[in-house]
Scaffold this active site. Sequence first.
Site, PDB file in Angstrom:
ATOM      1  N   GLU A 197       2.046  -5.590   0.009  1.00 32.49           N
ATOM      2  CA  GLU A 197       1.568  -5.558  -1.381  1.00 32.49           C
ATOM      3  C   GLU A 197       0.497  -6.617  -1.644  1.00 32.49           C
ATOM      4  O   GLU A 197       0.099  -6.813  -2.791  1.00 32.49           O
ATOM      5  CB  GLU A 197       2.742  -5.716  -2.360  1.00 32.49           C
ATOM      6  CG  GLU A 197       3.523  -4.427  -2.531  1.00 32.49           C
ATOM      7  CD  GLU A 197       4.615  -4.487  -3.586  1.00 32.49           C
ATOM      8  OE1 GLU A 197       5.028  -3.412  -4.053  1.00 32.49           O
ATOM      9  OE2 GLU A 197       5.071  -5.597  -3.942  1.00 32.49           O
ATOM     10  N   GLY A 203       7.570  -9.189  -2.155  1.00 31.79           N
ATOM     11  CA  GLY A 203       7.600 -10.529  -1.573  1.00 31.79           C
ATOM     12  C   GLY A 203       8.601 -11.423  -2.283  1.00 31.79           C
ATOM     13  O   GLY A 203       9.480 -12.036  -1.653  1.00 31.79           O
ATOM     14  N   ASP A 238      14.349  -4.755   0.081  1.00 34.36           N
ATOM     15  CA  ASP A 238      13.920  -6.157  -0.001  1.00 34.36           C
ATOM     16  C   ASP A 238      15.089  -7.092   0.290  1.00 34.36           C
ATOM     17  O   ASP A 238      14.946  -8.104   0.984  1.00 34.36           O
ATOM     18  CB  ASP A 238      13.347  -6.463  -1.391  1.00 34.36           C
ATOM     19  CG  ASP A 238      12.108  -5.640  -1.693  1.00 34.36           C
ATOM     20  OD1 ASP A 238      11.403  -5.261  -0.740  1.00 34.36           O
ATOM     21  OD2 ASP A 238      11.860  -5.365  -2.880  1.00 34.36           O
TER      22      ASP A 238
END
Length: 308
Positions: A140, A42, A250
């Site tokens: 996650e 994130g 990511d």
Amino acid sequence: MSVEVVVVGSLNADRTLYVHEWPGPGETVMAADSLAGFGGKGANQAVAAAKAGGSVAMIGRVGDDSIGREMLADLRQQGVDVSRVRTQAGSPSGSATVVVSLAGGDNFIIVDPGANAAVEPKDLDPWPVAGAAVVLLQLEVPIETVASAAQRSSALLVLNPAPARHLSADLLRHVDVLIPNARELAAVTGGPLPSSIEEAASLAGSLTDVPVVIVTMGAAGVVIRSRERGRSTHIVAPRVATVDTTGAGDCFCGVFAVESARGATVEEATRLAVAAASLSTMGHGARGALPTRDAAAKLAMQLGQFPL
Ligand code: RIB
């Protein structure tokens, strides 16, 4: 400035070990080098988006510890709004052990979720977040929270299904853009691990509830499967001097989200995100070489991939 992208996800302290060879079961190998850094899918995606010029807010949790405070300070410094990241009493911050092969930069990752496991649907209140155009999710944090964000969202909903797991049809029907790697695509669909662009495109096509599936295939580039167009598009990845692929996915997601928030088409956003993700592999650690938008655009232009 109003928020363009809101990321609901994890923040981790990464310990990266560089090895010449993977250990087998029961085997011990010595690391050739190591690195401590900030990570979490994130937070990595939030920083990649901010580095690409986006206005980004994050929702998540850190532990009540010094590394948690350091992670928040770093995110602030990178321009990410962390006013919605809560501190979880009595829990350590999330952490990850990342093992990177010095022969090619591939990795495997083990995450100890810590405070990330405490992110709950009520962390999403108040919602929506400052009218964000894109909501960016990974796996996650608890699946109930991911599902709640997906249900509430009226923004473009982008889900990176990492770590890999099967997803319910109920969650998938809220997703506008799914961004798995090959292994994650196999887990989401229950199908075989695709080993070519053609196999990935075919498997992505089985996700008929999701309008756009973008499969990231490392050095082979990405394949976009669009339900509306009924066809797939392969975008090659630029060749760069890769040292560490950690966080490349990511970076892709963060840059894709910002470009989409600014009105780019799926293909335009993907082309820029592929270039950015390639550049990100030239540094060590999950955030070692996150590029600016200009740097990514320059590389994509050199290849004649951007603008369309
Ligand atoms: O995608 C890379 C990230 O996965 C690492 O930063 C690690 O923290 C895990 O979340």
